[in-house]
Write an enzyme that holds these catalytic residues in place. Sequence first.
Site, PDB file in Angstrom:
ATOM      1  N   GLY A 193       0.826  -1.203   0.000  1.00 40.38           N
ATOM      2  CA  GLY A 193       0.000   0.000   0.000  1.00 40.38           C
ATOM      3  C   GLY A 193       0.851   1.239   0.000  1.00 40.38           C
ATOM      4  CG  ASN A 194      -0.246   4.648  -1.666  1.00 44.01           C
ATOM      5  OD1 ASN A 194      -0.949   5.510  -1.149  1.00 44.01           O
ATOM      6  ND2 ASN A 194      -0.637   3.962  -2.738  1.00 44.01           N
TER       7      ASN A 194
END
Length: 400
Positions: free
Chosen positions: A208-209
């Site tokens: 993810g980020n």
Amino acid sequence: MDKPKVVLGVSGGIAAYKACELLRRLTESGHDVRVVPTESALHFVGAATWSALSGHPVSTEVWNDVHEVPHVRIGQHADLVVVAPATADMLARAAHGLADDLLTNTLLTARCPVVFAPAMHTEMWEHPATQENVATLRRRGAVVIEPAVGRLTGVDTGKGRLPDPGEIFEVCRRVLARGAAAPDLVGRHVVISAGGTREPLDPVRYLGNRSSGKQGYALARTAVARGARVTLVEANTGLPDPSGADVVHTGTAVQLREAVLKAAADADVVVMAAAVADFRPAQYVTGKIKKKDGQEPAPVALVRNPDILAEVSAERATPAQIVVGFAAETDDVLANGREKLRRKGCDLLVVNEVGERKTFGSEENEAVVLAADGTETPVPYGPKEALADTVWDLVSARLG
Ligand SMILES: Cc1cc2nc3c(=O)[nH]c(=O)nc-3n(C[C@H](O)[C@H](O)[C@H](O)COP(=O)(O)O)c2cc1C
């Protein structure tokens, strides 16, 4: 300084009681509010409540205080008219220019921005008659906030619920802040992506980020206040749906692409503010990957995700469609931004520097908006809504 003059029109829907909360917020934040209910609205909340909370007399018809010509004066002197809730009947009467009570007279004499917050059962909202009336009002420059989805009168749920009064208040505040300027995105459909995609590795892990989605949500809220029909495609933000926007919830880059392309088919503007993962695990492992004693973990092979911004830019629904991208850079921010703008083929690229404590999750942002025509607009450090408004100013100028 005179307080801004707001007319709060209330029509006869079950949500009329929520307008008391909106009235409170408006008066407590320094607005002079005149409530103009319809006759039906008084079946739900009495004149005494409106009068006591607003500090003004209340009338539904044109025959009281005739010497003051209220059917003309109230509208003429308003800085904003907001009708909440707006019934199907009210939308119809307003769209057809009827003037059979004080509120409809006021709507015809007002030259200030007008906001409608419709609330009704889903069937009434979806009826072609209502939809055509809404389209007519929008075409003429009114801001019509999309109803929320949720519990309606009785046991029913669906689209048609009055948005939260706090959210309607925020729309009013944003419209008033633009002064007499007509809402410039009225009649436009804008698609905004927000948040960060998550690319699953196994049932419990993902790549993810750090994108929070707050910039995309600020773009959605400001676009609603400027009159646009907004489709917000979000990924993993966990934020409450902003009022007035149709929200599509997604998780991965592939899901986000599908939702954006579908909504973009009839959009005037597409803004890709979401942080879409460039790569995803090549293989999804259906059971949780276990650590094994004495064994190094297996390397994770990655494959490229679709480049949604490049795809939307290359395959525009119409030649006039405007595409805006975002670039989150950590080094050589402007040089990388200029190169990305060329590579992606979008009209505008909002370039900002990101890092662990920069931009992601924060309420503020600082950016430069690069345009395909070579102009560069620096936006100083400030609220994400200010950057959003600059983006809409630049988009609006290009929509013509
Ligand atoms: C209990 C009750 C709830 C109602 N709720 C709504 C509503 O939420 N939205 C709506 O459009 N009409 C609703 N109506 C119907 C309107 O009151 C009716 O169409 C009325 O003529 C509206 O008048 P007005 O637009 O002048 O206020 C409701 C009626 C009743 C009896």
